[in-house]
Design an enzyme around this catalytic site. Structure first.
Site, mmCIF file in Angstrom:
data_model
loop_
_atom_site.group_PDB
_atom_site.id
_atom_site.type_symbol
_atom_site.label_atom_id
_atom_site.label_comp_id
_atom_site.label_asym_id
_atom_site.label_seq_id
_atom_site.Cartn_x
_atom_site.Cartn_y
_atom_site.Cartn_z
ATOM 1 N N GLU A 139 0.465 -1.089 -0.093
ATOM 2 C CA GLU A 139 0.353 0.228 -0.130
ATOM 3 C C GLU A 139 1.035 1.585 -0.300
ATOM 4 O OE1 GLU A 139 -2.653 -1.531 3.392
ATOM 5 O OE2 GLU A 139 -1.605 -0.124 4.574
ATOM 6 N N CYS A 199 3.633 8.193 1.027
ATOM 7 C CA CYS A 199 4.336 7.218 1.922
ATOM 8 C C CYS A 199 3.925 6.275 1.076
ATOM 9 C CB CYS A 199 2.761 7.203 2.947
ATOM 10 S SG CYS A 199 3.839 5.371 4.371
ATOM 11 N N CYS A 227 6.524 -7.610 6.737
ATOM 12 C CA CYS A 227 8.179 -6.986 6.754
ATOM 13 C C CYS A 227 8.351 -8.157 8.659
ATOM 14 C CB CYS A 227 7.132 -6.161 8.389
ATOM 15 S SG CYS A 227 8.830 -4.884 9.127
ATOM 16 N N CYS A 283 6.975 -6.000 15.443
ATOM 17 C CA CYS A 283 6.931 -5.179 16.564
ATOM 18 C C CYS A 283 5.668 -5.497 16.568
ATOM 19 C CB CYS A 283 6.902 -3.638 15.697
ATOM 20 S SG CYS A 283 8.674 -2.923 15.811
ATOM 21 N N CYS A 302 2.190 -3.086 15.363
ATOM 22 C CA CYS A 302 2.210 -2.415 13.330
ATOM 23 C C CYS A 302 1.250 -4.041 12.866
ATOM 24 C CB CYS A 302 3.600 -2.102 13.005
ATOM 25 S SG CYS A 302 3.928 -2.239 12.081
ATOM 26 N N CYS A 353 0.205 2.546 8.106
ATOM 27 C CA CYS A 353 0.928 1.739 7.345
ATOM 28 C C CYS A 353 0.313 -0.266 7.629
ATOM 29 C CB CYS A 353 2.209 1.313 6.878
ATOM 30 S SG CYS A 353 2.617 0.878 8.725
HETATM 31 N N1 SAH Z 1 10.273 -0.542 9.309
HETATM 32 C C1 SAH Z 1 10.061 1.192 9.468
HETATM 33 C C2 SAH Z 1 8.772 2.286 8.933
HETATM 34 C C3 SAH Z 1 7.460 2.013 8.235
HETATM 35 S S1 SAH Z 1 6.339 1.988 10.291
HETATM 36 C C4 SAH Z 1 9.648 1.809 11.563
HETATM 37 O O1 SAH Z 1 9.836 0.843 11.646
HETATM 38 O O2 SAH Z 1 9.879 3.257 11.152
HETATM 39 C C5 SAH Z 1 6.201 3.918 10.132
HETATM 40 C C6 SAH Z 1 6.237 4.132 11.382
HETATM 41 O O3 SAH Z 1 4.795 4.090 11.374
HETATM 42 C C7 SAH Z 1 6.420 3.578 12.131
HETATM 43 O O4 SAH Z 1 7.144 4.988 13.372
HETATM 44 C C8 SAH Z 1 6.048 2.603 13.325
HETATM 45 O O5 SAH Z 1 6.259 2.415 14.241
HETATM 46 C C9 SAH Z 1 4.838 3.532 13.631
HETATM 47 N N2 SAH Z 1 3.729 3.006 13.331
HETATM 48 C C10 SAH Z 1 3.787 1.352 12.835
HETATM 49 N N3 SAH Z 1 2.480 0.136 13.539
HETATM 50 C C11 SAH Z 1 1.829 1.877 14.274
HETATM 51 C C12 SAH Z 1 0.685 2.011 14.983
HETATM 52 N N4 SAH Z 1 -0.511 0.932 14.471
HETATM 53 N N5 SAH Z 1 0.192 3.043 15.324
HETATM 54 C C13 SAH Z 1 1.226 4.228 15.096
HETATM 55 N N6 SAH Z 1 2.512 4.207 14.353
HETATM 56 C C14 SAH Z 1 2.169 3.043 14.250
#
Ligand code: SAH
Length: 348
Positions: free
Chosen positions: A95, A108, A115, A119, A122, A335
């Site tokens: 996406e 974006c 991935c 995390c 996420c 995302c």
């Molecule tokens: N892998 C990279 C980039 C993708 S995520 C990274 O970890 O930075 C982009 C941003 O969105 C990151 O800061 C991630 O921690 C945050 N993110 C992911 N899921 C989220 C959620 N459910 N709520 C808020 N931020 C989120």
């Protein structure tokens, strides 16, 4: 996709030049063809009208011009944010989010299908990594959204699905293509790359001095607590990560941005704020607080009051903090959520 044919859109200009010379062509042809691909953005060799029929035939025997197709487009009724679900040439889906700001249109982009960073908050990593994206698949998100919207993208964030530094070489090649003056020519000053904190790759990136903004997803400055929500913290400690960020700032002259998804009851206490202030004090940085987006199955939620309290605590310690504006909340713009829902209901 025909495995034997080379993806011509993933070749930098010097690489294309080399391939064409090997085919017995004159060097200047490379720039001409590069312009057709990256400025005029043709989707077939036949459209390259000032290239001889003979060469067009040769090109189509050796190369392919990959395409991505929007299988879904959601438009926010609140702020015009558009979210695209794109099918890649092999049918995998990723996406891309298009955001309208007063001064520039921003995109974006995703860098991996899925991935492997895991995390807990996420959506992108829920089913692990499927594969890396190619440079052209990253670039085509820009080209295709510009074509669909008729608008020029002025800034870009690598904050979509995937960990860009876990796909290091393809990400660098994508940035080379994106900023080439013979192509889209987007200054990397208008690009932010977000990472969960791969320390060795941050150091490699600093060596390249690309001029982009590095965003580091910190989410907790305490090692043990960070490990609970980000498995990568078991590989690299917070101290190692901050040291790499300091080096990045020293070597590139650019400040680093720290992302902090504020999760109710998980990382939003005054103790968490103190720990964060202590870790970042004196560093040329900016903190971006993201009220967590709840993703099905995580049980995490946001609490706007605690986000404000957290911000005030950091500001008392003279840190530069903003709360990220939530765009497209009515279309699940965080995302990975669209792909997750789509893959669950009809696997691509
Ligand atoms: N892998 C990279 C980039 C993708 S995520 C990274 O970890 O930075 C982009 C941003 O969105 C990151 O800061 C991630 O921690 C945050 N993110 C992911 N899921 C989220 C959620 N459910 N709520 C808020 N931020 C989120």
């Amino acid at each position: 996709m025909n495995e034997k044919k080379l993806d011509i859109l993933s070749l930098t200009l010097p690489e294309l030049s080399e391939k064409l010379t090997a085919l017995g062509e004159k060097k200047f042809r490379a720039q001409q063809i590069y312009g057709w691909l990256h400025v005029k953005r043709v989707q077939s060799f036949d459209e390259m009208s000032d290239i001889s029929k003979n060469l067009r035939q040769k090109l189509s025997e050796c190369f392919i011009i990959p395409k991505i197709n929007a299988v879904k487009e959601l438009i926010s009724s609140q702020d015009g944010t558009r979210k695209y679900l794109f099918a890649l040439p092999d049918g995998e889906c990723i996406e891309t989010v298009f955001m309208e700001y007063r001064h520039a249109h921003s995109l974006c982009v995703s860098s991996q299908v899925g991935c492997r960073m895991g995390c807990t908050f996420c959506a992108s990593g829920k089913n692990g990594l499927v594969r890396n994206m190619t440079p052209s698949e990253m670039l085509l998100q820009v080209y295709e959204v510009e074509r669909l919207t008729g608008k020029s993208i002025g800034s870009l964030v690598m904050m979509g699905i995937g960990e860009p530094l876990d796909n290091f070489d393809n990400t660098i090649k994508f940035l080379t293509l994106l900023s080439d003056e013979n192509g889209k020519n987007l200054s990397l000053r208008h690009v932010s790359l977000s990472t969960c904190g791969l320390v060795s790759e941050i150091r490699k990136l600093a060596d390249l001095r690309l001029g982009l903004t590095l965003s580091v997803s910190l989410h907790n400055a305490d090692n043990a607590k960070r490990q609970e929500i980000m498995p990568i913290a078991k590989v690299y400690s917070v101290d190692d990560l901050i040291a790499a960020c300091k080096d990045y700032i020293d070597r590139t002259g650019r400040r680093v941005s720290f992302e902090y998804a504020v999760i109710d009851g998980i990382n939003d206490s005054s103790e968490d704020a103190n720990k964060l202030s202590g870790a970042l004090r004196g560093i040329n940085c900016h903190i971006n607080l993201i009220p967590v987006n709840s993703v099905d199955g995580t049980g995490y939620s946001k609490n706007n009051k605690s986000v404000l309290r957290f911000k005030e605590a950091l500001e008392r310690d003279r840190l530069q903090v903003t709360i990220r504006r939530t765009l497209g909340s009515d279309i699940n713009a965080a995302c990975g959520q669209l792909r997750m829902n789509h893959t669950q209901s009809n696997p691509c």
